[in-house]
Design a protein around this motif. Structure first.
Motif, PDB file in Angstrom:
ATOM      1  N   ALA A  47     -42.748  15.985  58.886  1.00  0.00           N
ATOM      2  CA  ALA A  47     -42.161  16.748  57.774  1.00  0.00           C
ATOM      3  C   ALA A  47     -41.157  17.763  58.314  1.00  0.00           C
ATOM      4  O   ALA A  47     -40.076  17.960  57.741  1.00  0.00           O
ATOM      5  N   THR A  48     -41.502  18.383  59.437  1.00  0.00           N
ATOM      6  CA  THR A  48     -40.598  19.365  60.047  1.00  0.00           C
ATOM      7  C   THR A  48     -39.282  18.712  60.465  1.00  0.00           C
ATOM      8  O   THR A  48     -38.201  19.241  60.195  1.00  0.00           O
ATOM      9  N   LEU A  86     -40.133  20.372  70.310  1.00  0.00           N
ATOM     10  CA  LEU A  86     -40.924  19.142  70.467  1.00  0.00           C
ATOM     11  C   LEU A  86     -41.167  18.835  71.947  1.00  0.00           C
ATOM     12  O   LEU A  86     -42.240  18.347  72.324  1.00  0.00           O
ATOM     13  N   LEU A  92     -37.396   9.750  50.841  1.00  0.00           N
ATOM     14  CA  LEU A  92     -37.769  10.874  51.692  1.00  0.00           C
ATOM     15  C   LEU A  92     -39.240  10.789  52.097  1.00  0.00           C
ATOM     16  O   LEU A  92     -39.612  11.173  53.210  1.00  0.00           O
ATOM     17  N   ARG A 103     -40.688  10.429  56.083  1.00  0.00           N
ATOM     18  CA  ARG A 103     -41.755  11.249  56.668  1.00  0.00           C
ATOM     19  C   ARG A 103     -42.881  10.372  57.210  1.00  0.00           C
ATOM     20  O   ARG A 103     -43.375  10.583  58.313  1.00  0.00           O
ATOM     21  N   ARG A 144     -48.111  14.212  61.090  1.00  0.00           N
ATOM     22  CA  ARG A 144     -47.600  14.368  59.725  1.00  0.00           C
ATOM     23  C   ARG A 144     -46.810  15.657  59.557  1.00  0.00           C
ATOM     24  O   ARG A 144     -45.727  15.677  58.949  1.00  0.00           O
ATOM     25  N   ALA A 145     -47.354  16.754  60.072  1.00  0.00           N
ATOM     26  CA  ALA A 145     -46.665  18.039  59.958  1.00  0.00           C
ATOM     27  C   ALA A 145     -45.357  18.010  60.737  1.00  0.00           C
ATOM     28  O   ALA A 145     -44.302  18.433  60.225  1.00  0.00           O
ATOM     29  N   ALA A 146     -45.397  17.478  61.958  1.00  0.00           N
ATOM     30  CA  ALA A 146     -44.180  17.424  62.776  1.00  0.00           C
ATOM     31  C   ALA A 146     -43.130  16.525  62.120  1.00  0.00           C
ATOM     32  O   ALA A 146     -41.928  16.825  62.165  1.00  0.00           O
ATOM     33  N   VAL A 199     -37.816  15.927  59.346  1.00  0.00           N
ATOM     34  CA  VAL A 199     -36.994  15.567  58.186  1.00  0.00           C
ATOM     35  C   VAL A 199     -36.424  16.821  57.531  1.00  0.00           C
ATOM     36  O   VAL A 199     -35.256  16.840  57.121  1.00  0.00           O
ATOM     37  N   ALA A 200     -37.220  17.870  57.475  1.00  0.00           N
ATOM     38  CA  ALA A 200     -36.754  19.123  56.869  1.00  0.00           C
ATOM     39  C   ALA A 200     -35.613  19.730  57.681  1.00  0.00           C
ATOM     40  O   ALA A 200     -34.642  20.236  57.113  1.00  0.00           O
ATOM     41  N   ALA A 227     -52.320  18.146  70.605  1.00  0.00           N
ATOM     42  CA  ALA A 227     -52.242  19.303  69.696  1.00  0.00           C
ATOM     43  C   ALA A 227     -51.197  19.081  68.598  1.00  0.00           C
ATOM     44  O   ALA A 227     -51.187  19.793  67.593  1.00  0.00           O
ATOM     45  N   LEU A 228     -50.334  18.096  68.789  1.00  0.00           N
ATOM     46  CA  LEU A 228     -49.274  17.861  67.811  1.00  0.00           C
ATOM     47  C   LEU A 228     -49.791  17.085  66.601  1.00  0.00           C
ATOM     48  O   LEU A 228     -50.395  16.016  66.752  1.00  0.00           O
TER      49      LEU A 228
END
Lengths: 207, 207
Positions: free
Chosen positions: A149-150, A182, A118, A122, A145-147, A152-153, A141-142
């Motif tokens: 994680a989002t 996105l 996992l 990511r 790393r956060a996107a 995969v979540a 602005a994107l």
DNA sequence: GTCTATAAACTGATAGAC
DNA sequence: GTCTATCAGTTTATAGAC
């Protein structure tokens, strides 16, 4: 197929369907058409056989994902291909489901492939998104790393919603939703278009 | 607390920690400080006690969520409050985790509260988002049902990622990511601002 | 209501024959 | 290598004393 192979494949299926705690050595042996002694000849015990099964499942999952990640097209194309890929949605994720198994998470050896897979997903998605940003396909602005994680979540959570509902609908909705969100980050050209009321138009081809 | 109450509370804790298959009546009795006969006097068996425990957990979950959903503020404020609420992230979702338990999903009575709770969450979030759209807070391009499914999926999947990693970090990243994506849909005013390079500024207060 | 006793089936594993 | 036999412990109850 050798007996050891059949045992591993049977263990993979049962771990997917019933988890680690819900899968007995006896059940694995019966599905594999092997006796008790046969299993304990090839594997030290249940955890050892489960480790072989989990490693193979994790490896397979990475290989399949990498097919979409390394394909041609924009970053969003590749993320879309990954998310829209054909999946056994109602069966859930064979790796993700193991996170709910305390006996798996409590054993560092069994846990490692789950964690690594996992984490790799990511990281790899973050790379794809970062590449899209560098190419100017995606908005600055994107946060890659956060996107990542989002994304995969959403996938892991989509499985949960589908299984609860007994239907793929909420899974499909969740995927549609995150891809819609996105899309708003597809370059600032898109943002200015949306502001001027022409958001429905497709973006121009990449240079 | 009565013996029946202690049994239900013990069952709730164990179902959260170990799932249905991983939880034996004996373990529940020991945690509750009750004997075998005591449990079978109050409940018909393991499924019956589990049903009482699951129903209570589901009810509690809805009540907590409704606190944020019915609060004041914009739709995005309320979704943010819900997602950022203090949670036992590494323990995961006590309702979502049951979707991985074949014995729960195979029993219509045990499955119903799980199905209903996650369906209710999606519906309720869709209402909040639709309301935000009607008020002009959110972009018309946003599909409330799809975005609601995405938000719930990010939460459920975030738990999976956190448990796999043994850290809340991927959970927080996933939440940050989806809120970042949603922010791009905060009215077309925002989109035009982002296009003109002033995206960091806050939106004006609502009329 | 709560307790202990009992039980049939299953779990995870070992021993030793073939 | 594969099999059957055996085993200590657990699971999910039921029975009946108190």
């Amino acid at each position: 197929m050798s007996t050891a192979e059949r045992l591993i494949e049977s263990a993979r299926e049962l771990l997917w369907e019933r988890g680690y705690t819900g899968t007995s050595p006896k059940a694995i042996q019966q599905r594999a058409g092997a006796g008790q002694g046969s299993m304990y000849h090839h594997f030290a015990g249940k955890p050892d056989l489960a480790l072989a099964a989990i490693r193979r499942t994790a490896e397979e999952m990475r290989a399949k994902a990498e097919e979409q990640f390394s394909a041609s097209g924009t970053a969003l194309d590749r993320v879309t291909a990954y998310l829209r890929r054909e999946r056994d949605v109602l069966k859930g994720c064979p790796v993700g489901r193991l996170t709910q198994d305390p006996d798996v998470m409590g054993d560092p050896a069994l846990r490692a492939p789950v964690d690594e897979t996992l984490a790799w997903l990511r990281e790899r998605l973050a790379e794809v998104l970062a590449e899209g940003r560098e190419r100017g396909e995606l908005d600055d602005a994107l946060d890659p790393r956060a996107a990542a994680a989002t994304v995969v979540a959403v996938l892991q959570g989509g499985y949960v919603l589908a299984r609860a509902a007994g239907s793929v609908q909420p899974f499909d909705q969740a995927i549609t939703g995150v891809l819609g969100l996105l899309t708003a980050h597809v370059s600032t050209i898109c943002a200015s278009r949306r502001a001027s009321g022409t958001g429905a138009e497709p973006l121009p081809p990449l240079s």
